[in-house]
Write a protein that holds these residues in place. Structure first.
Motif, PDB file in Angstrom:
ATOM      1  N   LEU A 143      -1.272   5.177   6.595  1.00 13.21           N
ATOM      2  CA  LEU A 143      -2.411   5.949   7.074  1.00 13.21           C
ATOM      3  C   LEU A 143      -2.675   7.207   6.257  1.00 13.21           C
ATOM      4  CD1 LEU A 143      -1.914   5.791  10.961  1.00 13.21           C
ATOM      5  CD2 LEU A 143      -3.236   4.258   9.489  1.00 13.21           C
ATOM      6  N   ALA A 144      -1.611   7.844   5.762  1.00 10.93           N
ATOM      7  CA  ALA A 144      -1.810   9.171   5.171  1.00 10.93           C
ATOM      8  C   ALA A 144      -0.617   9.598   4.332  1.00 10.93           C
ATOM      9  CB  ALA A 144      -2.027  10.204   6.284  1.00 10.93           C
ATOM     10  N   VAL A 145      -0.816  10.710   3.628  1.00  7.74           N
ATOM     11  CA  VAL A 145       0.251  11.386   2.888  1.00  7.74           C
ATOM     12  C   VAL A 145       0.388  12.794   3.469  1.00  7.74           C
ATOM     13  CG1 VAL A 145       1.066  12.208   0.648  1.00  7.74           C
ATOM     14  CG2 VAL A 145      -0.262  10.074   0.793  1.00  7.74           C
ATOM     15  N   PHE A 146       1.617  13.167   3.837  1.00 11.14           N
ATOM     16  CA  PHE A 146       1.907  14.494   4.375  1.00 11.14           C
ATOM     17  C   PHE A 146       2.879  15.210   3.450  1.00 11.14           C
ATOM     18  CE2 PHE A 146       0.803  12.066   8.142  1.00 11.14           C
ATOM     19  CZ  PHE A 146       0.122  12.967   8.959  1.00 11.14           C
ATOM     20  N   ASP A 147       2.738  16.518   3.341  1.00 10.27           N
ATOM     21  CA  ASP A 147       3.757  17.377   2.753  1.00 10.27           C
ATOM     22  C   ASP A 147       4.450  18.129   3.879  1.00 10.27           C
ATOM     23  OD1 ASP A 147       3.175  16.800   0.030  1.00 10.27           O
ATOM     24  OD2 ASP A 147       1.461  18.171   0.121  1.00 10.27           O
ATOM     25  N   VAL A 148       5.718  18.469   3.670  1.00 10.46           N
ATOM     26  CA  VAL A 148       6.422  19.361   4.585  1.00 10.46           C
ATOM     27  C   VAL A 148       6.479  20.725   3.918  1.00 10.46           C
ATOM     28  CG1 VAL A 148       8.501  19.794   5.912  1.00 10.46           C
ATOM     29  CG2 VAL A 148       7.807  17.438   5.448  1.00 10.46           C
ATOM     30  N   GLN A 149       5.793  21.689   4.501  1.00  9.31           N
ATOM     31  CA  GLN A 149       5.689  23.017   3.916  1.00  9.31           C
ATOM     32  C   GLN A 149       6.017  24.079   4.962  1.00  9.31           C
ATOM     33  OE1 GLN A 149       1.700  23.351   2.354  1.00  9.31           O
ATOM     34  NE2 GLN A 149       2.077  21.910   0.684  1.00  9.31           N
ATOM     35  N   PRO A 200       8.969  -0.384  -8.270  1.00  7.49           N
ATOM     36  CA  PRO A 200       8.938  -0.708  -9.698  1.00  7.49           C
ATOM     37  C   PRO A 200       7.707  -1.497 -10.147  1.00  7.49           C
ATOM     38  CG  PRO A 200      11.147  -0.991  -8.865  1.00  7.49           C
ATOM     39  CD  PRO A 200      10.272  -0.713  -7.666  1.00  7.49           C
ATOM     40  N   SER A 201       7.100  -2.232  -9.245  1.00  5.22           N
ATOM     41  CA  SER A 201       5.913  -3.018  -9.602  1.00  5.22           C
ATOM     42  C   SER A 201       4.649  -2.176  -9.684  1.00  5.22           C
ATOM     43  CB  SER A 201       5.704  -4.138  -8.572  1.00  5.22           C
ATOM     44  OG  SER A 201       6.803  -5.024  -8.558  1.00  5.22           O
ATOM     45  N   PHE A 202       4.738  -0.880  -9.321  1.00  6.57           N
ATOM     46  CA  PHE A 202       3.557  -0.020  -9.279  1.00  6.57           C
ATOM     47  C   PHE A 202       3.663   1.196 -10.202  1.00  6.57           C
ATOM     48  CE2 PHE A 202       3.691  -2.231  -5.200  1.00  6.57           C
ATOM     49  CZ  PHE A 202       2.389  -2.688  -5.087  1.00  6.57           C
ATOM     50  N   LEU A 213       0.837  -1.201   0.000  1.00  7.60           N
ATOM     51  CA  LEU A 213       0.000   0.000   0.000  1.00  7.60           C
ATOM     52  C   LEU A 213       0.871   1.251   0.000  1.00  7.60           C
ATOM     53  CD1 LEU A 213      -2.797   1.406   0.354  1.00  7.60           C
ATOM     54  CD2 LEU A 213      -2.427   1.215   2.823  1.00  7.60           C
ATOM     55  N   ILE A 214       1.877   1.270   0.856  1.00 10.79           N
ATOM     56  CA  ILE A 214       2.775   2.425   0.938  1.00 10.79           C
ATOM     57  C   ILE A 214       3.548   2.592  -0.364  1.00 10.79           C
ATOM     58  CG2 ILE A 214       4.770   3.401   2.141  1.00 10.79           C
ATOM     59  CD1 ILE A 214       3.786   1.792   4.641  1.00 10.79           C
ATOM     60  N   ALA A 215       4.104   1.500  -0.869  1.00 13.67           N
ATOM     61  CA  ALA A 215       4.899   1.577  -2.095  1.00 13.67           C
ATOM     62  C   ALA A 215       4.050   2.038  -3.273  1.00 13.67           C
ATOM     63  CB  ALA A 215       5.536   0.225  -2.396  1.00 13.67           C
ATOM     64  N   GLY A 216       2.822   1.520  -3.368  1.00 17.22           N
ATOM     65  CA  GLY A 216       1.950   1.915  -4.463  1.00 17.22           C
ATOM     66  C   GLY A 216       1.601   3.388  -4.424  1.00 17.22           C
ATOM     67  N   ALA A 272       2.893   6.701  -7.003  1.00 17.03           N
ATOM     68  CA  ALA A 272       2.008   7.663  -7.667  1.00 17.03           C
ATOM     69  C   ALA A 272       2.581   9.074  -7.661  1.00 17.03           C
ATOM     70  CB  ALA A 272       0.633   7.653  -7.004  1.00 17.03           C
ATOM     71  N   GLU A 273       3.584   9.328  -6.815  1.00 15.55           N
ATOM     72  CA  GLU A 273       4.231  10.642  -6.766  1.00 15.55           C
ATOM     73  C   GLU A 273       5.226  10.836  -7.912  1.00 15.55           C
ATOM     74  OE1 GLU A 273       3.828  13.218  -4.278  1.00 15.55           O
ATOM     75  OE2 GLU A 273       2.028  12.012  -3.940  1.00 15.55           O
ATOM     76  N   LEU A 274       5.593   9.758  -8.591  1.00 15.62           N
ATOM     77  CA  LEU A 274       6.618   9.816  -9.632  1.00 15.62           C
ATOM     78  C   LEU A 274       5.997  10.148 -10.977  1.00 15.62           C
ATOM     79  CD1 LEU A 274       8.660   6.664  -8.571  1.00 15.62           C
ATOM     80  CD2 LEU A 274       8.853   9.023  -7.736  1.00 15.62           C
ATOM     81  N   ARG A 275       6.751  10.847 -11.803  1.00 13.07           N
ATOM     82  CA  ARG A 275       6.253  11.326 -13.094  1.00 13.07           C
ATOM     83  C   ARG A 275       7.115  10.801 -14.236  1.00 13.07           C
ATOM     84  NH1 ARG A 275       2.719  11.736 -10.269  1.00 13.07           N
ATOM     85  NH2 ARG A 275       1.736  13.598  -9.369  1.00 13.07           N
TER      86      ARG A 275
END
Length: 213
Positions: free
Chosen positions: A177-183, A36-38, A10-13, A17-20
C-alpha cells in the motif's frame, strides 16, 4: 494486485529501489529473497549469514548447488567475484557494522520502529535466525512486508504485542500500500503505491502516522 505473488513482487520491487550501487545488503527470508530480480543493473553486493557475499538470483533446478544456499536454505546462484566464508565470519561482518542495509520481513512494526519478526505467542516458533544481529548491526533497516497479516490485522501497530526482535531500529517500511519512514519516533508516510489512496492506507493502518505527501 489480485494474486499473492503479484503483491510480493510489488513489495520486493519497491524495496529494491531503496538500494544503491555499492551497498552491501543482507536479505531476510520471504519477500526479500525476491529482490535480486529487481536490481536492474545496480551493483549491489548481497550478503548471507550462511557465508556468502555476492549472492545472485534463486537457482533454477539446473543451477542448483546445495553448497550455495541463502539464510532460508534455498539454493541460490552467485555473481562473478563472489566469496564464501564461515558463518562466524558472516556474523562478524554483521556485528562489525559492515552491512549497509538489511531487508527483512515482519510480524509487527510499531510506530517507533520496534520490530517483532520471530514469534507469534501460542504458535510454532519461527526462529530468530540472524535478525537480532542484523537489525542492530546494519546501517539501515528496511522492512518489506504485507500491510496486514493473514487474519487481516494491521502489521503497523501503535505498540508491538509480539516478542521483540529489536527496539527503535526500523528505518523504512515497504508494503503493497505505501512506503513509510520512521523519523524521530513516529511513522511518516512517504509514498503511496500505484492506485492506492491515503484513505485506504489510513483504514489499513493501526499505528498513528503523519504524511509527507
Amino acid at each position: 494486485m489480485s494474486r499473492v505473488s503479484d503483491v510480493k513482487e510489488l513489495i520486493a520491487g519497491r524495496a529494491a529501489a531503496e538500494l544503491r550501487d555499492g551497498d552491501v545488503v543482507n536479505l531476510g527470508i520471504g519477500i526479500p529473497t525476491l529482490i535480486p530480480s529487481f536490481l536492474n543493473g545496480r551493483r549491489v553486493h548481497l550478503h548471507s549469514e550462511s557465508g556468502l557475499l555476492g549472492v545472485g538470483p534463486p537457482a533454477s533446478p539446473e543451477e542448483t548447488d546445495l553448497n550455495l544456499v541463502d539464510a532460508g536454505r534455498q539454493p541460490v546462484t552467485v555473481t562473478p567475484g563472489a566469496s564464501s566464508f564461515s558463518s562466524v565470519d558472516a556474523f562478524a561482518m554483521i556485528r562489525g557494522g559492515h552491512i549497509d542495509v538489511t531487508v527483512l520481513g515482519a510480524l509487527q512494526v510499531s510506530r517507533r520502529g520496534d520490530l517483532a519478526s520471530w514469534m507469534v505467542p501460542g504458535r510454532d516458533v519461527l526462529g530468530v535466525g540472524g535478525a537480532m544481529d542484523l537489525v542492530v548491526g546494519a546501517k539501515k533497516v528496511i522492512v518489506a512486508t504485507t500491510h496486514r497479516d493473514s487474519s487481516g490485522r494491521s502489521k503497523l501497530v501503535p505498540e508491538c504485542t509480539y516478542p521483540l526482535t529489536a527496539e527503535n531500529e526500523v528505518d523504512v517500511i515497504v508494503t503493497e500500500l505505501a512506503v513509510f519512514d520512521v523519523q524521530d519516533g513516529e511513522l511518516v508516510l512517504r509514498e503511496l503505491q500505484p492506485g492506492v489512496t491515503k484513505d485506504e492506507v489510513a483504514a489499513a493502518t493501526d499505528a498513528p502516522f503523519t504524511s509527507a505527501i
